[in-house]
Write a protein that holds these residues in place. Structure first.
Motif, PDB file in Angstrom:
ATOM      1  N   ASN A 177     -15.184 -23.528 -14.099  1.00 45.96           N
ATOM      2  CA  ASN A 177     -14.716 -23.193 -12.755  1.00 45.96           C
ATOM      3  C   ASN A 177     -14.125 -21.785 -12.692  1.00 45.96           C
ATOM      4  N   MET A 178     -13.362 -21.398 -13.705  1.00 52.05           N
ATOM      5  CA  MET A 178     -12.804 -20.052 -13.724  1.00 52.05           C
ATOM      6  C   MET A 178     -13.914 -19.006 -13.855  1.00 52.05           C
ATOM      7  N   LEU A 179     -14.915 -19.312 -14.649  1.00 52.77           N
ATOM      8  CA  LEU A 179     -16.032 -18.387 -14.831  1.00 52.77           C
ATOM      9  C   LEU A 179     -16.785 -18.172 -13.523  1.00 52.77           C
ATOM     10  N   PHE A 180     -17.156 -19.255 -12.842  1.00 50.92           N
ATOM     11  CA  PHE A 180     -17.929 -19.111 -11.611  1.00 50.92           C
ATOM     12  C   PHE A 180     -17.107 -18.430 -10.516  1.00 50.92           C
ATOM     13  N   THR A 181     -15.808 -18.709 -10.490  1.00 47.40           N
ATOM     14  CA  THR A 181     -14.946 -18.053  -9.508  1.00 47.40           C
ATOM     15  C   THR A 181     -14.867 -16.560  -9.786  1.00 47.40           C
ATOM     16  N   MET A 182     -14.716 -16.193 -11.050  1.00 49.99           N
ATOM     17  CA  MET A 182     -14.630 -14.769 -11.401  1.00 49.99           C
ATOM     18  C   MET A 182     -15.967 -14.064 -11.177  1.00 49.99           C
ATOM     19  N   ARG A 183     -17.058 -14.765 -11.400  1.00 49.85           N
ATOM     20  CA  ARG A 183     -18.366 -14.178 -11.124  1.00 49.85           C
ATOM     21  C   ARG A 183     -18.510 -13.858  -9.634  1.00 49.85           C
ATOM     22  N   SER A 184     -18.044 -14.763  -8.795  1.00 54.07           N
ATOM     23  CA  SER A 184     -18.103 -14.539  -7.353  1.00 54.07           C
ATOM     24  C   SER A 184     -17.236 -13.344  -6.961  1.00 54.07           C
ATOM     25  N   ALA A 185     -16.067 -13.233  -7.590  1.00 53.91           N
ATOM     26  CA  ALA A 185     -15.193 -12.088  -7.332  1.00 53.91           C
ATOM     27  C   ALA A 185     -15.878 -10.786  -7.743  1.00 53.91           C
ATOM     28  N   LEU A 186     -16.533 -10.793  -8.898  1.00 58.45           N
ATOM     29  CA  LEU A 186     -17.215  -9.593  -9.386  1.00 58.45           C
ATOM     30  C   LEU A 186     -18.347  -9.188  -8.451  1.00 58.45           C
ATOM     31  N   ALA A 187     -19.111 -10.170  -7.976  1.00 57.68           N
ATOM     32  CA  ALA A 187     -20.229  -9.865  -7.081  1.00 57.68           C
ATOM     33  C   ALA A 187     -19.727  -9.171  -5.816  1.00 57.68           C
ATOM     34  N   GLU A 188     -18.606  -9.638  -5.284  1.00 56.13           N
ATOM     35  CA  GLU A 188     -18.048  -9.017  -4.081  1.00 56.13           C
ATOM     36  C   GLU A 188     -17.480  -7.633  -4.404  1.00 56.13           C
ATOM     37  N   ALA A 189     -16.838  -7.488  -5.559  1.00 52.38           N
ATOM     38  CA  ALA A 189     -16.277  -6.191  -5.943  1.00 52.38           C
ATOM     39  C   ALA A 189     -17.368  -5.145  -6.122  1.00 52.38           C
ATOM     40  N   ASN A 190     -18.546  -5.585  -6.543  1.00 50.58           N
ATOM     41  CA  ASN A 190     -19.649  -4.643  -6.737  1.00 50.58           C
ATOM     42  C   ASN A 190     -20.142  -4.044  -5.428  1.00 50.58           C
ATOM     43  N   THR A 191     -19.775  -4.663  -4.295  1.00 54.80           N
ATOM     44  CA  THR A 191     -20.121  -4.064  -3.011  1.00 54.80           C
ATOM     45  C   THR A 191     -19.257  -2.840  -2.722  1.00 54.80           C
ATOM     46  N   GLU A 192     -18.175  -2.688  -3.501  1.00 61.01           N
ATOM     47  CA  GLU A 192     -17.291  -1.521  -3.379  1.00 61.01           C
ATOM     48  C   GLU A 192     -17.471  -0.586  -4.569  1.00 61.01           C
ATOM     49  N   ALA A 193     -18.700  -0.558  -5.101  1.00 61.72           N
ATOM     50  CA  ALA A 193     -18.948   0.175  -6.342  1.00 61.72           C
ATOM     51  C   ALA A 193     -18.639   1.660  -6.242  1.00 61.72           C
ATOM     52  N   ARG A 194     -18.729   2.215  -5.058  1.00 60.86           N
ATOM     53  CA  ARG A 194     -18.495   3.654  -4.900  1.00 60.86           C
ATOM     54  C   ARG A 194     -17.080   3.968  -4.424  1.00 60.86           C
ATOM     55  N   SER A 195     -16.307   2.949  -4.202  1.00 62.11           N
ATOM     56  CA  SER A 195     -14.966   3.181  -3.673  1.00 62.11           C
ATOM     57  C   SER A 195     -13.994   3.519  -4.790  1.00 62.11           C
ATOM     58  N   GLY A 196     -13.175   4.554  -4.554  1.00 59.07           N
ATOM     59  CA  GLY A 196     -12.118   4.883  -5.498  1.00 59.07           C
ATOM     60  C   GLY A 196     -10.794   4.274  -5.107  1.00 59.07           C
ATOM     61  N   ASP A 197     -10.792   3.586  -3.968  1.00 60.72           N
ATOM     62  CA  ASP A 197      -9.574   2.967  -3.461  1.00 60.72           C
ATOM     63  C   ASP A 197      -9.372   1.620  -4.141  1.00 60.72           C
ATOM     64  N   VAL A 198      -8.381   1.532  -5.015  1.00 58.95           N
ATOM     65  CA  VAL A 198      -8.165   0.307  -5.780  1.00 58.95           C
ATOM     66  C   VAL A 198      -7.794  -0.857  -4.866  1.00 58.95           C
ATOM     67  N   ALA A 199      -7.160  -0.577  -3.733  1.00 64.45           N
ATOM     68  CA  ALA A 199      -6.809  -1.652  -2.804  1.00 64.45           C
ATOM     69  C   ALA A 199      -8.057  -2.285  -2.200  1.00 64.45           C
ATOM     70  N   ARG A 200      -9.072  -1.474  -1.896  1.00 71.76           N
ATOM     71  CA  ARG A 200     -10.322  -2.025  -1.349  1.00 71.76           C
ATOM     72  C   ARG A 200     -11.041  -2.874  -2.381  1.00 71.76           C
ATOM     73  N   VAL A 201     -11.035  -2.436  -3.626  1.00 72.31           N
ATOM     74  CA  VAL A 201     -11.661  -3.228  -4.690  1.00 72.31           C
ATOM     75  C   VAL A 201     -10.908  -4.540  -4.879  1.00 72.31           C
ATOM     76  N   ALA A 202      -9.573  -4.478  -4.880  1.00 72.38           N
ATOM     77  CA  ALA A 202      -8.764  -5.695  -5.027  1.00 72.38           C
ATOM     78  C   ALA A 202      -9.012  -6.657  -3.883  1.00 72.38           C
ATOM     79  N   ALA A 203      -9.146  -6.123  -2.669  1.00 70.42           N
ATOM     80  CA  ALA A 203      -9.429  -6.983  -1.516  1.00 70.42           C
ATOM     81  C   ALA A 203     -10.776  -7.671  -1.668  1.00 70.42           C
ATOM     82  N   ALA A 204     -11.766  -6.936  -2.162  1.00 72.48           N
ATOM     83  CA  ALA A 204     -13.083  -7.528  -2.379  1.00 72.48           C
ATOM     84  C   ALA A 204     -13.026  -8.633  -3.434  1.00 72.48           C
ATOM     85  N   LEU A 205     -12.284  -8.397  -4.509  1.00 68.23           N
ATOM     86  CA  LEU A 205     -12.117  -9.430  -5.533  1.00 68.23           C
ATOM     87  C   LEU A 205     -11.511 -10.695  -4.933  1.00 68.23           C
TER      88      LEU A 205
END
Length: 250
Positions: free
Chosen positions: A40-68
């Motif tokens: 469960n932790m793995l699949f949840t973290m995978r989902s977080a990573l997939a969303e964070a990758n939509t902010e791949a070009r962002s240097g704003d750590v808050a935007r990446v954290a929000a995506a996670l």
């Protein structure tokens, strides 16, 4: 730690959870002994990573954290996944506040911000459990890590993260003494073990080094020869995602 490092941490965390998934699953006896905490932790973290990758070009750590946070919430699996999503929400909330104070964008997370984020994560996790903190669970391990980061924040991020991992180990190894079901099964808390994997992944992301950890295996207490075997009661859990309402309405 900037936005790129936060994404790197998530990627490392996914890889490390894959490595430790069987170990964590074997430890899972609370709250439901269904051997899926690591999964469960793995699949949840995978989902977080997939969303964070939509902010791949962002240097704003808050935007990446929000995506996670959004990815983890939408992809949360099981009790441990929901708890993990609240920890990531804690990071997102605190970094958003720090970004607002900085004028709308945050370039990096320092030890003080991380400590506040973990502390907020503790509050969110406890609230998600109905406001009742159960000693000997992932909450105990998270609390210890948050305390350590805040105590060592003045020494810099590397020292604070290292202290968090060391404190988490101590708290984790106390969990069988705090929760009888863990002591009887001879295991540490599975969620707490998963959290230690995430903390060690963060340490590796920042320093390039990860500490060697004990492999935790079940070691059940020996029962008297004349003891009648206990029949486990039926157990189940129901998970759902409530949408299309505001926070007050929820």
């Amino acid at each position: 730690m900037d936005g790129a490092a936060l994404r790197d941490w998530t990627h490392t965390a996914v890889s490390d959870l894959i490595t430790h998934i069987d170990e964590i699953n074997r430890l899972n006896v609370f709250p439901v002994a269904d051997s899926d905490t690591g999964t469960n932790m793995l699949f949840t973290m995978r989902s977080a990573l997939a969303e964070a990758n939509t902010e791949a070009r962002s240097g704003d750590v808050a935007r990446v954290a929000a995506a996670l946070s959004v990815g983890a919430l939408n992809g949360a699996r099981g009790n441990s996944g929901v708890i993990l999503s609240q920890i990531l929400r804690g990071i997102a909330d605190v970094t958003a506040e720090a970004a607002a104070r900085a004028g709308g964008e945050l370039n990096h997370i320092d030890a003080a911000v991380l400590g506040s984020a973990l502390r907020h994560g503790v509050d969110l996790v406890v609230a998600s459990m109905g406001g009742r903190e159960v000693a000997g669970t992932i909450v105990s391990v998270l609390q210890a890590a948050a305390d350590a980061v805040q105590q060592h924040a003045g020494e810099g991020l590397v020292q604070a993260i290292s202290a968090a991992g060391d404190a988490a180990v101590i708290a984790l190894e106390k969990t069988p003494e705090q929760l009888d079901v863990l002591g009887d099964a001879g295991v540490v808390d599975a969620g707490g073990r998963g959290l230690l994997v995430l903390l060690d992944a963060l340490r590796f992301t920042i320093t390039g080094q990860a500490p060697a950890r004990t492999v935790y295996e079940p070691s059940p207490r020996r029962q008297p020869a004349d003891a009648a075997p206990e029949q486990p009661a039926p157990q189940f859990e129901v998970m759902y995602l409530l949408g299309d309402c505001d926070a007050d309405g929820a």
